[in-house]
Design a protein around this motif. Structure first.
Motif, PDB file in Angstrom:
ATOM      1  N   PHE A 113       0.865  -1.175   0.000  1.00 52.25           N
ATOM      2  CA  PHE A 113       0.000   0.000   0.000  1.00 52.25           C
ATOM      3  C   PHE A 113       0.901   1.223   0.000  1.00 52.25           C
ATOM      4  O   PHE A 113       1.724   1.387   0.902  1.00 52.25           O
ATOM      5  CB  PHE A 113      -0.909   0.007   1.227  1.00 52.25           C
ATOM      6  N   ILE A 166       2.429   6.141  -6.249  1.00 53.13           N
ATOM      7  CA  ILE A 166       3.345   5.487  -7.175  1.00 53.13           C
ATOM      8  C   ILE A 166       2.686   4.353  -7.948  1.00 53.13           C
ATOM      9  O   ILE A 166       3.250   3.847  -8.899  1.00 53.13           O
ATOM     10  CB  ILE A 166       4.633   4.999  -6.493  1.00 53.13           C
ATOM     11  N   PHE A 167       1.510   3.942  -7.530  1.00 50.80           N
ATOM     12  CA  PHE A 167       0.806   2.912  -8.290  1.00 50.80           C
ATOM     13  C   PHE A 167      -0.466   3.516  -8.867  1.00 50.80           C
ATOM     14  O   PHE A 167      -0.871   4.599  -8.491  1.00 50.80           O
ATOM     15  CB  PHE A 167       0.452   1.719  -7.408  1.00 50.80           C
ATOM     16  N   LEU A 168      -1.067   2.754  -9.747  1.00 51.31           N
ATOM     17  CA  LEU A 168      -2.284   3.235 -10.383  1.00 51.31           C
ATOM     18  C   LEU A 168      -3.377   3.457  -9.337  1.00 51.31           C
ATOM     19  O   LEU A 168      -4.012   4.489  -9.286  1.00 51.31           O
ATOM     20  CB  LEU A 168      -2.744   2.227 -11.430  1.00 51.31           C
ATOM     21  N   GLY A 169      -3.591   2.453  -8.511  1.00 50.02           N
ATOM     22  CA  GLY A 169      -4.522   2.601  -7.403  1.00 50.02           C
ATOM     23  C   GLY A 169      -3.706   2.903  -6.170  1.00 50.02           C
ATOM     24  O   GLY A 169      -2.608   3.426  -6.249  1.00 50.02           O
ATOM     25  N   GLU A 170      -4.235   2.503  -5.008  1.00 46.79           N
ATOM     26  CA  GLU A 170      -3.467   2.760  -3.800  1.00 46.79           C
ATOM     27  C   GLU A 170      -2.605   1.561  -3.440  1.00 46.79           C
ATOM     28  O   GLU A 170      -1.847   1.617  -2.493  1.00 46.79           O
ATOM     29  CB  GLU A 170      -4.416   3.092  -2.647  1.00 46.79           C
ATOM     30  N   SER A 171      -2.744   0.462  -4.179  1.00 47.46           N
ATOM     31  CA  SER A 171      -1.988  -0.709  -3.793  1.00 47.46           C
ATOM     32  C   SER A 171      -1.413  -1.426  -5.004  1.00 47.46           C
ATOM     33  O   SER A 171      -1.854  -1.239  -6.135  1.00 47.46           O
ATOM     34  CB  SER A 171      -2.881  -1.683  -3.027  1.00 47.46           C
ATOM     35  N   HIS A 172      -0.398  -2.235  -4.742  1.00 51.92           N
ATOM     36  CA  HIS A 172       0.182  -3.069  -5.772  1.00 51.92           C
ATOM     37  C   HIS A 172       0.308  -4.467  -5.185  1.00 51.92           C
ATOM     38  O   HIS A 172       0.716  -4.623  -4.037  1.00 51.92           O
ATOM     39  CB  HIS A 172       1.549  -2.523  -6.167  1.00 51.92           C
ATOM     40  N   VAL A 173      -0.073  -5.471  -5.955  1.00 49.73           N
ATOM     41  CA  VAL A 173      -0.064  -6.839  -5.448  1.00 49.73           C
ATOM     42  C   VAL A 173       0.899  -7.665  -6.275  1.00 49.73           C
ATOM     43  O   VAL A 173       0.931  -7.563  -7.493  1.00 49.73           O
ATOM     44  CB  VAL A 173      -1.473  -7.462  -5.542  1.00 49.73           C
ATOM     45  N   THR A 177       8.631   1.679  -9.726  1.00 52.51           N
ATOM     46  CA  THR A 177       9.060   2.847 -10.492  1.00 52.51           C
ATOM     47  C   THR A 177       8.204   4.040 -10.119  1.00 52.51           C
ATOM     48  O   THR A 177       7.165   4.273 -10.716  1.00 52.51           O
ATOM     49  CB  THR A 177       8.920   2.613 -12.007  1.00 52.51           C
ATOM     50  N   SER A 182      -8.762  -1.193  -5.095  1.00 54.11           N
ATOM     51  CA  SER A 182      -7.623  -0.747  -5.892  1.00 54.11           C
ATOM     52  C   SER A 182      -7.185  -1.908  -6.776  1.00 54.11           C
ATOM     53  O   SER A 182      -6.935  -3.005  -6.291  1.00 54.11           O
ATOM     54  CB  SER A 182      -6.525  -0.304  -4.945  1.00 54.11           C
ATOM     55  N   SER A 188      -4.605  -3.758  -9.217  1.00 53.97           N
ATOM     56  CA  SER A 188      -3.161  -3.780  -9.357  1.00 53.97           C
ATOM     57  C   SER A 188      -2.804  -4.332 -10.726  1.00 53.97           C
ATOM     58  O   SER A 188      -3.527  -5.127 -11.297  1.00 53.97           O
ATOM     59  CB  SER A 188      -2.586  -4.644  -8.251  1.00 53.97           C
ATOM     60  N   MET A 202       0.398   1.058 -17.205  1.00 55.13           N
ATOM     61  CA  MET A 202      -0.745   1.234 -16.318  1.00 55.13           C
ATOM     62  C   MET A 202      -1.991   1.585 -17.111  1.00 55.13           C
ATOM     63  O   MET A 202      -3.076   1.129 -16.820  1.00 55.13           O
ATOM     64  CB  MET A 202      -0.463   2.373 -15.348  1.00 55.13           C
TER      65      MET A 202
END
Lengths: 721, 765
Positions: free
Chosen positions: A418, A422-429, A446, B428, B430, B443
């Motif tokens: 979270f 830096i990510f499209l949403g608020e999280s990256h999985v 990145t 969100s 990913s 993205m």
């Protein structure tokens, strides 16, 4: 339970955020709001018999107590208030993408009408700093402008990006108002007149700002966050999946302190305590809320909170009486408290039981795979994280890399990061396929901007066949300049552009700064001054040189003016430098800017020519129309037909001209934005007083159309040589 | 709705199952009753309310999870003996808490449902039904599908034993001894049964049922045939029914219907007007209602509805007015009681907190030792994954006993996650490609964030970007590069829940033919932090639903499997391909199932026996999917399978005709909705609508309704387009021609839709 004291249903749509209450005749508060088709309606329920009737205003055919004001252009902001203190009543201000109209509703006359090339995205009315007369301050594309009641441009400055929200608030507690500016680059900037006194970086576009009291203000972001700041520190914030359409400060529970009222895109209105963000009241509309304002709409001496929905539903709420002890919600407080306490008790009991079961599991057999399925892992399992720079290969671009590994044979099933911005949403999985599970995982990161980011990691650790996993939660900070890799210096590729300044810090301190802000390899050993370090940007491969001489003189070589600005600002805050004068030269950037300035001139002249053409054509139309009608009355059908044919051609020409004008205008806007940004960037290369001097001097240079002076200011920081 | 009920929370126990709370009979009319309930910790708690505080009558020791709790006793006396089913054991307690019965049944599975009548005991495990009399085995029945509930019509009134089973395959099975007397088809999978009015209504044969898709109804179960009395459709899209009771809460002398649902809604229906149910009251609690009963608990003289919820709350919805409205003196007294309650809770909490801190330290210390282990604390998740018929989408409901922190949704099949209004969690999406870094360009191409695809497809007809068509053949219109799948991830999304969210509802849209697994990693807010994975299968024919009968006159395509396989094997393939099929092969030599496509209304008939499987459908795509999946699976398992098919050309035209009205309606709707804003502007400008043609005036009048309708079915048109494309490709696949290159042409025709042109295109290509 607080119920609305009045509910109205107007048959006009209300454009989001464009609602204002004003006393346009000095006594009766009326609601003005932008509606469809470039119109503004004024709801005046008090003086039914008397209507504003004149050219610009006409009565709504749908409702008797609504008058419509034709703007003929999409309204982009709307405000009401006392612009001329001597007048004794409020003016209505309507901003569009090209102009600002200050309108006297009572006398049905324009106070002023100004073209604003940068557009008006947001507007606020009030006094700013030491400027005595009230100003209508508009925020456009990177620019801020303030007009007094005669339309004089008393205030002008630039800001980092397109302005989305404005508010006036006594930020530093000196009794004078400062201007808060929320812009597209996620920054809230505080202007003390034209000096920037504070900057707060948020995570999304700031869509609304509102003063609460003292130095406290509320804000809303385009990702559904609302919150409250006190000066530069955030008090609280909450995030919803809906969007905050409008925020307003209002004391709804009569405790003497304003609450933050938020109108949401799903039709919800809630009031939150300014201290904790706890909801003390909520209500629901059937459609999105368009605006939240206040006014004594019933003329009974009490100010109501007025909420409007986009469908034209308007509800007014009186603040709850003090006896209600802030209990505005439906359910009783005690019941809720008991439920909350009981839930807490259950959670604690559950936790206790977890520990008990854990103890039992410990006593039983040693670890095996079957236990792994139940999610039993060795207690000394630890999670290591490391951040590094990966230079990439053919298939993969260069990136910063986060490496997570466990200390034993347990595997990482998934990692949730979270982080904001830096990510499209608020999280990256990261969820590797079942065949590639291992005890370590590499995650490329990145960040698109050079900002420090907190990475909140949740790592699911277990065994291959587990259906339950342990969640390891930890937070790592990604340094501000993580997208720059340390490389060996190569003088041939050294960028020509540079900034040059002197600081009084010792070299070891600079090394500490480097370590904190860059991802340096572990074996990096930087000797004493003088030294130089070289970085390569992972985004575009651009070079960055930082050289320090014994005298404390620092030279930064980079072609990226933004990066230079970021580095200077970061150093200034790290070393607590208040004022810093900088010498800078960015030949390529300046050359581009010169071209842009030439283009601006071109566009201006094209614009004038096109306007003249249009005026000429409209005269022609008038005469053609008259002649065609004459011919019709004379029953000379042939001439009439010819005239109408000519008219048709002329119309086509006009349409064509309009398209050119449109294109010209968008290009002009883009170029103006570039100019404004250049000034802002030049300012960011300096700190404190020199920064403001640069902005003011640049502005003067542009006003006097002295391009050479502009570049000199950008280079050396002052106008005088 | 004139009924006004006030909520009062009484007590919290452990997690409860469906129908595990009862009120013991009152000594006299409107005297306070005791509440008895059993939870997942195996504890039976009996308590009464005294001065606003819960006073325990008795409490048993923890044991196995309690699945059901019923009251019984000698017929025609107060039913105050407590019967509890846990594991395969039945225990009986007196109202004072003395155990008088412990009966270990010979069932191999744990008991799921129980009903007690006099000395007769009716039990059911997942598929098995057993009837005991005085703990002696009497009758036995093996059901074809899962048994959700069991009941027996009142013996004292009918003097015959008529047990009724509620089975998952949308059937109520009426038994006589060990045999089925007859089956009653109901509109959804029945989940709860109750006697109407508590005694079977006027006839003694009236049976109330509630279904998992939220429908309710009454059926009179006569000896010869069932008579459907009435049904309430689930218009408001409420949750599934978990419990029903009859009690006169309105006070008009007629027993009302109390309903508890799995989305936390409590409803009261009045049956005053000629047995036509009228909704009198509804209130939404935050979690599943597991049991409901009318009675009097909080204060004598005031009727109330007592419910128990999933996380173990016992809550009353009472007719007693809230204290704010009562006299000034009384208010003070009650708030005093409240204060006491709060302070005692607080001190209890403090003690607990201290203990927890100690334990936490011990736990931390353990991390130093190399021999110690960390076991993951288990928590129970109540989940439900069902297909909604109305919009042909799946809804996934996750409920945890404590607040949820976050949920990670992972899928290895292309699916869309839709927004649910009720759900307040921040979602969100990913990126699914973990190998490459997240560049902004990448993205922007995220393929499955729900709206993105839809908007692309709606906005640009000749899209420059890669656009993923909602069709299972991943053929795309003028795409720049094919969609790449990596890491088996097609969807990765996190739901970060707001504080106090114990229940999360998601909506998922699948594409038929794309099959795989959806996984949900649920992390609750509890220390030590853990998460649990739940898996849900997205079957190849995911949009099909079981139905009782089909139209046999339609033109059908047939797929026949022959080979050396057993009945169980062929049944397992049906299970693999289609939802709502029992895992165990039903008794007998052969079995026939009927299915309906919830989106297109096409149908499928499957008939299986040893060595043969026959599938008939009027939709060529359905057959194509089955053929692809079955041959793929057979190859994987190295089974020698003969697949033959018979294609009926007429069926394509028939399917297109089935789609036609839907497509036309959607196109018209889209067109109308597009016009609304412009027309409204005209209306404002002109002041009235007299100058408009009637058609436009009509649009203006219906504007709200149209917009609502449009909002309800997002991407409906794209789905239809996708299915037509599939149909087109499938038709020619069976002929052996690849027509993927002609898809853009097809889309052009769809763009300017005309039924005849489309049919002609299908014929000509």
């Amino acid at each position: 339970m607080l119920l609305p004291v009045f509910t109205l249903k107007l048959r006009h749509k209300i454009s989001p955020r464009m609602v204002a209450v004003g006393r346009y005749d000095g006594t009766h508060p009326c609601l003005a709001a932008a509606t469809q088709a470039g119109k503004v309606f004024i709801h005046n329920p008090h003086t039914r018999s008397q209507h504003f009737s004149a050219s610009r205003v006409f009565q709504s055919p749908l409702e008797s107590d609504v008058s419509l004001l034709n703007i003929n252009q999409a309204v982009s902001c709307l405000a009401a208030g006392a612009l001329n203190p001597e007048l004794g009543y409020d003016a209505l201000l309507v901003g569009t993408q090209t102009n600002l109209l200050a309108y006297d509703v009572y006398n049905n006359s324009d106070l002023f009408y100004r073209e604003v090339a940068d557009g008006a995205n947001a507007i606020v009315l009030g006094t700013l700093g030491d400027i005595s007369s009230p100003l209508a301050i508009i925020g456009g594309n990177c620019a801020l402008q303030g007009f007094d009641h005669e339309g004089n441009d008393l205030f002008w400055t630039v800001t980092g990006d397109n302005v989305h929200s404005l508010a006036l608030c006594d930020f530093d507690g000196d009794g004078k108002k400062e201007l808060l500016v929320g812009s597209e680059d996620f920054d809230i900037r505080v202007f003390k007149e034209d000096e920037i006194v504070a900057e707060m970086t948020e995570t999304e576009i700031i869509t609304s700002l509102c003063p609460m009291y003292g130095s406290r203000f509320g804000y809303a972001l385009s990702n559904g966050t609302v919150g409250v700041y006190d000066k530069t520190s955030r008090y609280w914030r909450i995030k919803s999946k809906n969007h905050a359409m409008s925020i307003h400060a209002f004391d709804l529970n009569s405790d003497g302190v304003c609450e933050l009222i938020t109108g949401w895109s799903n039709g919800k209105v809630d009031a939150r305590s300014d201290r904790t963000g706890e909801v003390i009241f909520k209500d629901n509309f059937s459609s999105a809320v368009a605006g939240v304002v206040e006014g004594d709409y019933r003329l009974d001496g009490h100010v109501q909170l007025i909420c409007c929905s986009v469908d034209g539903e308007i509800r007014g709420y009186l603040p709850g009486a003090a006896e209600m002890r802030g209990n505005l919600m439906d359910t009783s407080v005690e019941q809720d408290l008991i439920r909350e306490l009981s839930q807490k008790k259950q959670n604690l009991l559950l936790e206790l039981r977890n520990y008990e079961e854990n103890a039992k599991a410990e006593l039983s057999s040693p670890l095996n795979e079957a236990e792994g399925q139940r999610g039993v892992i060795p207690a000394n399992t630890k999670l290591h994280t490391a951040l590094s720079v990966n230079l990439g290969n053919e298939t993969q671009a260069a990136h910063a890399e986060l490496c997570i590994s466990t200390s034993n044979d347990t595997i990482i099933r998934a990692v949730l990061i979270f982080a904001e911005g830096i990510f499209l949403g608020e999280s990256h999985v990261v969820h590797p396929s079942i065949h590639n599970l291992s005890s370590s995982i590499r995650i490329p990161v990145t960040p698109p901007k050079d900002v420090p980011v907190d990475l909140h990691l949740k790592t699911f650790v277990g065994y291959r066949s587990s259906t339950q996993f342990h969640v390891f939660e930890l937070t790592r900070q990604l340094p501000r300049f993580s997208m720059y890799a340390l490389t060996s210096p190569d003088s041939a590729s050294e960028p020509l552009s540079y900034v040059n300044f002197v600081i009084t810090e010792r070299a070891p301190r600079v090394v500490i700064w480097l370590n904190q802000n860059f991802l340096l390899p572990e074996d990096t050993n930087i000797q004493n001054a003088p030294f130089q370090v070289c970085f390569t940007s992972l985004r575009n491969g651009g070079q960055l040189y930082i050289k320090i001489k014994l005298s404390g003189e620092i030279t930064i070589n980079t072609d990226d003016i933004d990066l230079a600005g970021d580095i200077i600002q970061s150093m200034a805050s790290f070393f607590a430098i208040e004022d810093l004068q900088v010498e800078a030269d960015f030949p390529t950037y300046f050359e581009e800017l010169r071209k842009v300035l030439v283009k601006v001139d071109e566009h201006h002249s094209v614009h004038q020519k096109l306007s003249a053409d249009m005026a000429e054509n409209s005269n022609l139309i008038r005469s053609l129309l008259v002649r065609a009608e004459d011919a019709r009355l004379m029953r000379d059908m042939k001439t009439m037909k010819n005239r109408y044919m000519e008219l048709y051609d002329l119309n086509k020409d006009l349409l064509h001209g309009y398209k050119i004008r449109c294109n010209n205008h968008t290009e002009l806007l883009g170029n103006l934005k570039a100019v404004n940004q250049a000034i802002q960037r030049a300012g960011r290369l300096r700190v404190g007083k020199p920064k403001n001097q640069v902005v003011t001097a640049c502005r003067d240079a542009i006003r006097s159309n002295n391009i050479n002076m502009l570049f000199r200011v950008m280079r050396v920081g002052t106008a005088s040589s | 709705m004139d009924l006004n009920l006030n909520r009062a929370d009484y007590l919290q126990v452990g997690v409860t199952s469906q129908k595990t709370m009862k009120l013991l009979p009152a000594s006299r009319h409107r005297a306070t009753q005791k509440v008895v309930l059993g939870d997942h910790d195996g504890v039976v708690t009996c308590f009464g309310m005294k001065k606003g505080e819960a006073v325990a009558v008795f409490k048993t020791l923890p044991g196995q999870k309690i699945a059901r709790l019923e009251l019984g006793g000698v017929l025609n006396t107060p039913q105050e003996k407590i019967f509890v089913a846990s594991g395969s054991e039945i225990r009986g307690f007196t109202k004072r808490g003395k155990q008088f019965l412990s009966f270990e049944t010979n069932l191999t599975e744990s008991i799921k449902a129980m009903y007690v009548s006099g000395s007769d005991l009716f039990l059911s495990a997942s598929y098995i039904y057993n009837h005991y009399c005085d703990c002696k085995d009497q009758h036995y029945y093996l059901s074809g599908d899962r048994i959700n509930d069991v009941i027996c019509l009142p013996v004292e009134r009918l003097s015959r034993l008529t047990p009724v089973l509620a089975c998952q395959d949308r059937v109520l099975r009426v038994l006589q001894g060990s045999d089925v007397l007859y089956e009653v088809e109901v509109p959804g999978p029945p989940t709860a049964l109750a006697l109407h009015g508590g005694n079977g209504g006027d006839s003694g044969e009236d049976l109330l049922f509630g279904t998992s898709d939220g429908k309710l109804g009454i059926i009179q179960v006569t000896t010869a045939k069932p008579i459907h009395k009435w049904e309430i459709r689930n218009e408001r899209k409420r949750g599934g029914v978990l419990c029903v009771d009859s009690f006169d809460i309105v006070g008009d002398g007629v027993k009302d219907l109390l309903v508890g649902r799995d989305d936390g809604v409590v409803e009261v229906y009045s049956l005053h007007h000629a047995n036509e149910p009228v909704l009198k009251f509804d209130q939404a609690l935050s979690e599943s209602i597991t049991s409901i009963q009318g009675g009097c608990v909080g204060k004598d003289g005031y009727d109330e509805i007592v419910v128990s919820t999933y996380s173990g709350w016992v809550t009353g919805l009472t007719t007693e007015p809230v204290h704010r409205e009562s006299g000034p003196g009384e208010e003070l007294k009650i708030s005093q009681e409240m204060q006491n309650k709060i302070s005692s809770l607080r001190s209890e909490l403090e003690q607990l907190q201290y203990r927890v801190l100690q334990e936490r330290e011990r736990y931390q210390q353990a991390s130093q030792s190399s021999r110690a282990v960390f076991a993951v604390p288990s928590f129970s998740i109540n989940d439900k994954f069902t297909l909604n018929k109305d919009d042909a989408s799946y809804s996934l409901i996750l409920e945890v006993q404590t607040a949820i922190d976050n949920v990670l949704i992972q899928s290895d099949v292309p699916i869309d996650l839709l927004d649910v209004d009720k759900n307040s969690a921040v979602v969100s999406f990913s990126s699914c490609d973990s190998e490459a870094p997240l560049t902004p360009a990448r993205m922007a191409h995220l393929p499955f964030s729900a709206s993105r695809v839809a908007s692309h497809f709606q906005l640009c007809r000749t899209p420059p970007l890669e656009v993923f068509l909602r069709c299972r053949h991943r053929c795309v219109i003028s795409f720049s590069k094919p969609f790449k799948k990596s890491n088996d991830n097609f969807l990765l999304a996190t739901y970060r829940c707001q504080a106090n969210t114990t229940r999360l509802e998601l909506k998922i849209r699948s594409i038929e033919g794309q099959y795989g697994t959806l996984q949900a990693y649920v992390t609750p807010r509890i220390q030590p932090k853990t998460c649990q994975v739940r898996q849900y299968l997205i079957k190849p024919l995911s949009l099909h639903q079981r139905t009782h009968c089909i139209d046999h006159d339609r033109p059908v395509n047939t797929l026949t499997l022959t080979g050396q396989f057993s009945f169980a094997e062929v049944h397992s393939w049906v299970v693999f391909c289609l939802p709502e099929v029992p895992e165990k092969p039903p008794a007998g030599e052969s079995v026939t199932f009927y299915f309906q496509n919830t989106f297109l209304d096409t149908q499928l008939e499957s008939h299986c026996r040893k060595g043969e499987g026959v599938f008939k459908s009027d939709n060529i795509s359905t057959i194509s999917i089955l053929k692809d999946v079955l041959s793929k699976e057979a190859t994987k398992r190295k089974i020698n399978l003969n697949i033959s098919y018979e294609i009926n050309e007429v069926s394509v035209k028939h399917t297109l005709k089935l789609i036609h009205p839907k497509l036309e309606y959607q196109l018209l709707l889209a067109k109308k909705v597009q016009l609304i804003d412009a027309l409204k502007e005209l209306q404002i400008h002109e002041g009235n609508t007299n100058f408009l043609i009637p058609e436009y005036r009509c649009i203006l009048e219906e504007a709200d309704h149209l917009q609502e309708e449009y909002k309800k079915q997002p991407a409906h048109l794209e789905r239809l387009y996708g299915m037509i494309t599939d149909l087109f490709i499938d038709k020619f696949k069976f002929k052996g021609t690849n027509v993927k290159t002609k898809v853009p042409l097809l889309l052009e025709i769809l763009d300017s839709y005309d039924q005849n042109a489309l049919i002609a295109f299908f014929d000509a290509a």
